[in-house]
Write a protein that holds these residues in place. Structure first.
Motif, PDB file in Angstrom:
ATOM      1  N   ALA A  98      -6.901  10.625  -3.132  1.00  0.00           N
ATOM      2  CA  ALA A  98      -7.225   9.344  -3.508  1.00  0.00           C
ATOM      3  C   ALA A  98      -6.699   8.221  -2.778  1.00  0.00           C
ATOM      4  O   ALA A  98      -6.307   8.367  -1.838  1.00  0.00           O
ATOM      5  N   ALA A  99      -7.555   7.261  -2.920  1.00  0.00           N
ATOM      6  CA  ALA A  99      -7.236   5.839  -2.388  1.00  0.00           C
ATOM      7  C   ALA A  99      -6.288   5.040  -3.398  1.00  0.00           C
ATOM      8  O   ALA A  99      -6.664   4.914  -4.405  1.00  0.00           O
ATOM      9  N   VAL A 100      -5.220   4.630  -2.941  1.00  0.00           N
ATOM     10  CA  VAL A 100      -4.289   3.638  -3.835  1.00  0.00           C
ATOM     11  C   VAL A 100      -4.041   2.212  -3.078  1.00  0.00           C
ATOM     12  O   VAL A 100      -3.863   2.422  -1.871  1.00  0.00           O
ATOM     13  N   THR A 101      -4.039   1.232  -3.636  1.00  0.00           N
ATOM     14  CA  THR A 101      -3.615  -0.034  -3.290  1.00  0.00           C
ATOM     15  C   THR A 101      -2.564  -0.650  -4.062  1.00  0.00           C
ATOM     16  O   THR A 101      -2.771  -0.499  -5.290  1.00  0.00           O
ATOM     17  N   THR A 102      -1.519  -0.939  -3.470  1.00  0.00           N
ATOM     18  CA  THR A 102      -0.496  -1.722  -4.372  1.00  0.00           C
ATOM     19  C   THR A 102      -0.484  -3.188  -4.424  1.00  0.00           C
ATOM     20  O   THR A 102      -1.111  -3.659  -3.398  1.00  0.00           O
ATOM     21  N   ALA A 105       3.602  -4.848  -0.689  1.00  0.00           N
ATOM     22  CA  ALA A 105       4.180  -3.571   0.099  1.00  0.00           C
ATOM     23  C   ALA A 105       5.313  -2.798  -0.578  1.00  0.00           C
ATOM     24  O   ALA A 105       6.083  -3.476  -1.207  1.00  0.00           O
ATOM     25  N   VAL A 106       5.197  -1.485  -0.274  1.00  0.00           N
ATOM     26  CA  VAL A 106       6.307  -0.608  -0.957  1.00  0.00           C
ATOM     27  C   VAL A 106       7.399  -0.759   0.288  1.00  0.00           C
ATOM     28  O   VAL A 106       7.272  -0.319   1.457  1.00  0.00           O
ATOM     29  N   ARG A 112       2.687  -1.754   4.580  1.00  0.00           N
ATOM     30  CA  ARG A 112       1.590  -1.055   3.980  1.00  0.00           C
ATOM     31  C   ARG A 112       1.397  -1.424   2.360  1.00  0.00           C
ATOM     32  O   ARG A 112       2.267  -1.021   1.710  1.00  0.00           O
ATOM     33  N   ARG A 113       0.110  -1.730   2.131  1.00  0.00           N
ATOM     34  CA  ARG A 113      -0.292  -1.610   0.766  1.00  0.00           C
ATOM     35  C   ARG A 113      -1.468  -0.712   0.371  1.00  0.00           C
ATOM     36  O   ARG A 113      -1.771  -0.455  -0.703  1.00  0.00           O
ATOM     37  N   ARG A 137       5.913   8.082  -1.666  1.00  0.00           N
ATOM     38  CA  ARG A 137       6.316   7.839  -2.782  1.00  0.00           C
ATOM     39  C   ARG A 137       6.017   6.481  -3.561  1.00  0.00           C
ATOM     40  O   ARG A 137       6.706   5.440  -2.924  1.00  0.00           O
ATOM     41  N   VAL A 138       4.876   6.229  -4.283  1.00  0.00           N
ATOM     42  CA  VAL A 138       4.411   5.121  -4.464  1.00  0.00           C
ATOM     43  C   VAL A 138       4.694   4.734  -5.858  1.00  0.00           C
ATOM     44  O   VAL A 138       4.195   5.432  -6.861  1.00  0.00           O
ATOM     45  N   PRO A 139       5.440   3.709  -6.010  1.00  0.00           N
ATOM     46  CA  PRO A 139       5.845   3.114  -7.767  1.00  0.00           C
ATOM     47  C   PRO A 139       4.662   2.950  -8.390  1.00  0.00           C
ATOM     48  O   PRO A 139       3.855   2.319  -8.058  1.00  0.00           O
TER      49      PRO A 139
END
Length: 150
Positions: A98-102, A105-106, A112-113, A137-139
């Motif tokens: 998967a590709a995830v964009t936040t 930044a975490v 990193r986003r 671990r991305v919220p």
């Protein structure tokens, strides 16, 4: 009109049809406003399913003011790069890329986003991704968009 309002209108109509709303997006192309709905069902979505969903929703969305003279409804399957919009989607596709964009930044990972890695699941409100043998671990509340990658 925001996508949450669209979800609240659309999901009760889709359920009896055996379909699930994966994502709802408003886009503008060539001066036209388009509401794109991505739907799925057990075993996959056919063109006939998309047509039926479109017929069922068009009048409702016009009456509710979602669609106007210069807007169009498009209903389609999520495709190979399907959006991941709910915690259950990340669970269902554990083991896939998967590709995830936040949205921001975490903190634990610097500036990193953007993340691209193997989905390991969801734990404590966070999507667990494996990237280069390291766990991230991305919220869930910070995820702006996410989709499968093939």
């Amino acid at each position: 009109m925001d996508s949450q309002r669209v979800r609240s209108l659309v999901e009760p109509v889709l359920e009896p049809l055996g379909c699930e709303l994966i994502d709802a997006r408003f886009v503008t192309e060539h001066g036209r406003r388009i509401l794109r709905l991505f739907v799925d069902r057990e075993g996959g979505v056919t063109v006939g399913d998309c047509e039926r969903v479109s017929r069922e929703l068009e009048t409702l969305l016009e009456v509710e003011g979602v669609l106007g003279e210069r807007s169009v409804l498009e209903v389609s399957s999520p495709g190979l790069d399907r959006p991941l919009t709910k915690p259950a989607h990340f669970e269902k596709y554990a083991g896939k890329m998967a590709a995830v964009t936040t949205s921001r930044a975490v903190e634990a990972y610097g500036d990193r986003r953007n993340y691209k890695g193997l989905i390991r699941g969801v734990e404590d409100g966070k999507v667990v991704l494996e990237i280069d043998r390291q766990e991230y671990r991305v919220p869930l509340e910070l995820i702006e968009k996410a989709h499968l990658v093939f």
